[in-house]
Every structure is written in C-alpha cells, then in structure tokens.
Design a protein around this motif. Structure first.
Motif, PDB file in Angstrom:
ATOM      1  N   CYS A 192       0.838  -1.203   0.000  1.00 31.17           N
ATOM      2  CA  CYS A 192       0.000   0.000   0.000  1.00 31.17           C
ATOM      3  C   CYS A 192       0.870   1.249   0.000  1.00 31.17           C
ATOM      4  O   CYS A 192       0.627   2.194  -0.758  1.00 31.17           O
ATOM      5  N   ALA A 193       1.906   1.255   0.845  1.00 28.31           N
ATOM      6  CA  ALA A 193       2.818   2.403   0.914  1.00 28.31           C
ATOM      7  C   ALA A 193       3.522   2.626  -0.425  1.00 28.31           C
ATOM      8  O   ALA A 193       3.654   3.761  -0.889  1.00 28.31           O
ATOM      9  N   ASN A 194       3.965   1.552  -1.052  1.00 26.45           N
ATOM     10  CA  ASN A 194       4.657   1.676  -2.333  1.00 26.45           C
ATOM     11  C   ASN A 194       3.724   2.189  -3.427  1.00 26.45           C
ATOM     12  O   ASN A 194       4.116   3.007  -4.269  1.00 26.45           O
ATOM     13  N   ALA A 195       2.497   1.708  -3.420  1.00 29.16           N
ATOM     14  CA  ALA A 195       1.537   2.143  -4.431  1.00 29.16           C
ATOM     15  C   ALA A 195       1.207   3.625  -4.284  1.00 29.16           C
ATOM     16  O   ALA A 195       1.007   4.334  -5.275  1.00 29.16           O
ATOM     17  N   LEU A 196       1.186   4.115  -3.034  1.00 27.18           N
ATOM     18  CA  LEU A 196       0.840   5.512  -2.765  1.00 27.18           C
ATOM     19  C   LEU A 196       2.070   6.401  -2.585  1.00 27.18           C
ATOM     20  O   LEU A 196       1.935   7.591  -2.269  1.00 27.18           O
ATOM     21  N   LEU A 197       3.285   5.814  -2.780  1.00 30.22           N
ATOM     22  CA  LEU A 197       4.538   6.553  -2.654  1.00 30.22           C
ATOM     23  C   LEU A 197       4.699   7.182  -1.270  1.00 30.22           C
ATOM     24  O   LEU A 197       5.021   8.366  -1.124  1.00 30.22           O
ATOM     25  N   LEU A 198       4.488   6.384  -0.245  1.00 29.58           N
ATOM     26  CA  LEU A 198       4.590   6.857   1.129  1.00 29.58           C
ATOM     27  C   LEU A 198       5.842   6.312   1.797  1.00 29.58           C
ATOM     28  O   LEU A 198       6.220   5.160   1.577  1.00 29.58           O
ATOM     29  N   ASP A 199       6.470   7.135   2.630  1.00 34.53           N
ATOM     30  CA  ASP A 199       7.664   6.731   3.376  1.00 34.53           C
ATOM     31  C   ASP A 199       7.230   5.937   4.603  1.00 34.53           C
ATOM     32  O   ASP A 199       6.390   6.389   5.383  1.00 34.53           O
ATOM     33  N   THR A 200       7.821   4.765   4.773  1.00 39.50           N
ATOM     34  CA  THR A 200       7.445   3.910   5.906  1.00 39.50           C
ATOM     35  C   THR A 200       8.522   3.862   6.981  1.00 39.50           C
ATOM     36  O   THR A 200       8.411   3.078   7.922  1.00 39.50           O
ATOM     37  N   ASN A 201       9.535   4.703   6.891  1.00 40.98           N
ATOM     38  CA  ASN A 201      10.673   4.607   7.809  1.00 40.98           C
ATOM     39  C   ASN A 201      10.634   5.636   8.935  1.00 40.98           C
ATOM     40  O   ASN A 201      11.574   5.753   9.708  1.00 40.98           O
TER      41      ASN A 201
END
Length: 323
Positions: A192-201
C-alpha cells in the motif's frame, strides 16, 4: 472485511481525514491493480461526523460525511481526526460523543487518534495510567489537561493495544499504515505504501520538533537551566554539580526537570548536542569526529551511537540525506 470509522471533527486538518481514507480504501486494491493481481478490498471505510453534519476543515474545505457516529452499528476501528488547538472548545462541543466512544471500545473496537483528536479519547478516561502521543507542539497542553496520561512527545505513534495514538498532521498516514500492517500483515502495508509513494521509515517526531517541545513549559527555573545548557553544551558537564549550582539535590533536579520538560537532564543535553551536530552535518563538510568534539563528545564512537539513537541514522547517512 474490517469496518473503519473516521470520526471527522470540526476544524480538522484535511490530511487527517483524507490520508487515512486513501490508505485504508487503497489497501488490497491499488497495488493489486498495478501488479495485475485480483482486487482484494480489505477495509470498508465510513466517514462520520457527530450528527452527520458537514465538517468545515482548517483550510475552509467542507467535507460531507457519510453518516452520524450514532448510526454506526459495527466498527473494528475508530480513528478520531484532529480538531485544532482549542481542545477545550472541542471537548465542550463533542461531550455527547464520549459515551459513544466508551461504548464502542467496550464493544471491542480499537480506538485511535491523530494529533489533537487525542483530546476526545483522553476525556473518556480510557487512557488514564497509560501512554499516548499527539503533535509535539501540543504536548505541554495535553500534559496539563490530562495529567493521568503519560504523553510521549518523541514518538510518532503509541500503541496501547486497544488504543493507538499518533502525532500531528501527516503522522495520520504513518498510523494508518501501521494499522494496515496490524490487520493485514507487513506485506500488505508495504504494498500500500509503495503504491501511494509513502515513506514507511518514520518512527519519531524528533526530526521535526528538535528540542523545541522540551522548552514549551512554564517552569522558570528549568528554563534558566536549559538556557545555561544551550550555552555550555560543548563543555564537560557534571549534572550533579549543575543541580548544586541551582540549589537542588540531584534527585529533585532530575524529577523537576523531567516534570517540566518531559525529558531527563541527560536526555535533554544529548538531544541538544545532536541538534547542533545535525545543523553542522547539513551545512558544512567538517569531519564527523571533529563535529563530535565540537558538540561535547570526545569519544567518536559514543557520539555515533547517541546520534543514531535520536535520528535512526548514522551521521554519514544523515549528511547524505540532508546536505
């Protein structure tokens, strides 16, 4: 399928509504579509206001919710959005929602808050004796208003199992991704994060607040000590002698300093030194061992350890990312 309710409050940052809404609504869909996999919706999301009325957000944008919170029959998760800085006005306006939140929690729903939305959950009493977080700029307000709650200023979100709270603004996205992971697994959250270009760190508010939130209090003596530390951070400092300098016992010094600032004297000194080091890393080519000495650390390896503790990055990685 899990039922998620976004309880939208008047004067909310639109991001605390739209961010989680997009994340939950995209889980199992957007990545699957891009990867050519079968669509697999994971969450049914409902945006609700107190009585189903339109919500005027902080920017003036009007949001029309799906329903009233009192028409919600079944919820696995309820997220309370931000409500602006005037939490007393919010608590007055939303008094009738408090029994509803308690009942939903009793029915098994997980409660969550973003930014100042913590005020409603805190007012239910369900967090008494537990930990929570909010926007770093409102920490002192919440500590005074809800002294029974341990407000963690540094943390991006705090998980108490059945109640999960987050920092302000776009920290709602971090909370939503964390909840996706909790309900659906790490792989779904990552997709989901990759699809929405979100930083997970992102794990901490430190990189945004620096030490400012530790200065937002009314204890003049502690403010005086902090001002002294601001000028002498590079020196070798004996905290027991510093307590004596300000006519306090070491034990009373530590207790009073932490009560006012939310950090122990040692932690404040470490953060102060790291903030100065960060600025030097961002704006100069000074060798890291020289920066360590400049901010008061003669042991380069100890400096690197402390730096990573507060930034989650090595000094070199921080410089590469921010210079």
């Amino acid at each position: 399928m899990r039922n998620v309710v976004l309880f939208a409050l008047e004067n909310a940052f639109i991001s605390t509504i739209s961010g989680p809404l997009e994340i939950f609504s995209s889980t199992g869909l957007m990545w699957n579509y891009l990867a050519g996999e079968p669509l697999d919706l994971q969450f049914q999301v409902t945006v609700a206001s107190l009585h189903g009325e339109p919500i005027k957000t902080r920017t003036g944008l009007i949001v029309q919710p799906d329903t009233s919170i009192f028409d919600i029959e079944d919820a696995d998760l309820i997220l309370v959005t931000s409500c602006g800085e005037d939490i007393e006005a919010a608590l007055t306006h939303y008094q009738s929602a408090l029994p509803w939140l308690r009942q939903q929690h009793s029915n098994g729903a997980i409660l969550g808050s973003i930014c100042s939305g913590l005020s409603l959950i805190a007012a239910t009493g369900l967090l008494d004796g537990k930990s929570a977080t909010t926007h770093w700029g409102m920490v002192d307000i919440f500590r005074k208003r809800f002294p029974a709650i341990d407000i963690k200023a540094d943390q991006l979100f705090v998980d108490e199992g059945d109640i999960i709270t987050s920092g302000g603004g776009f920290a709602g996205n971090d909370l939503a991704l964390y909840l996706v992971q909790m309900f659906c697994g790490k792989e779904q959250s990552k997709q989901c994060a990759n699809a929405l270009l979100l930083d997970t760190n992102r794990k901490s508010q430190n990189q945004f607040s620096g030490i400012l939130h530790h200065r937002m209090h009314q204890d003049d003596r502690v403010q005086e000590i902090q001002s002294w530390l601001d000028l002498h951070y590079q020196d070798e400092i004996n905290l027991d002698k510093l307590a004596e300098k300000y006519s306090m016992s070491p034990r009373n010094f530590k207790r009073r300093f932490k009560l006012a600032s939310g950090a122990t004297p040692l932690a404040y000194l470490q953060k102060l030194r790291i903030e100065v080091a960060k600025k030097l890393l961002e704006s100069s080519d000074v060798q890291i061992n020289n920066i360590a000495e400049t901010v008061g650390y003669l042991d380069d390896s100890h400096f690197r350890k402390i730096f990573k503790r507060y930034t989650a990055l090595t000094p070199s990685d921080y410089r590469n990312k921010n210079s």
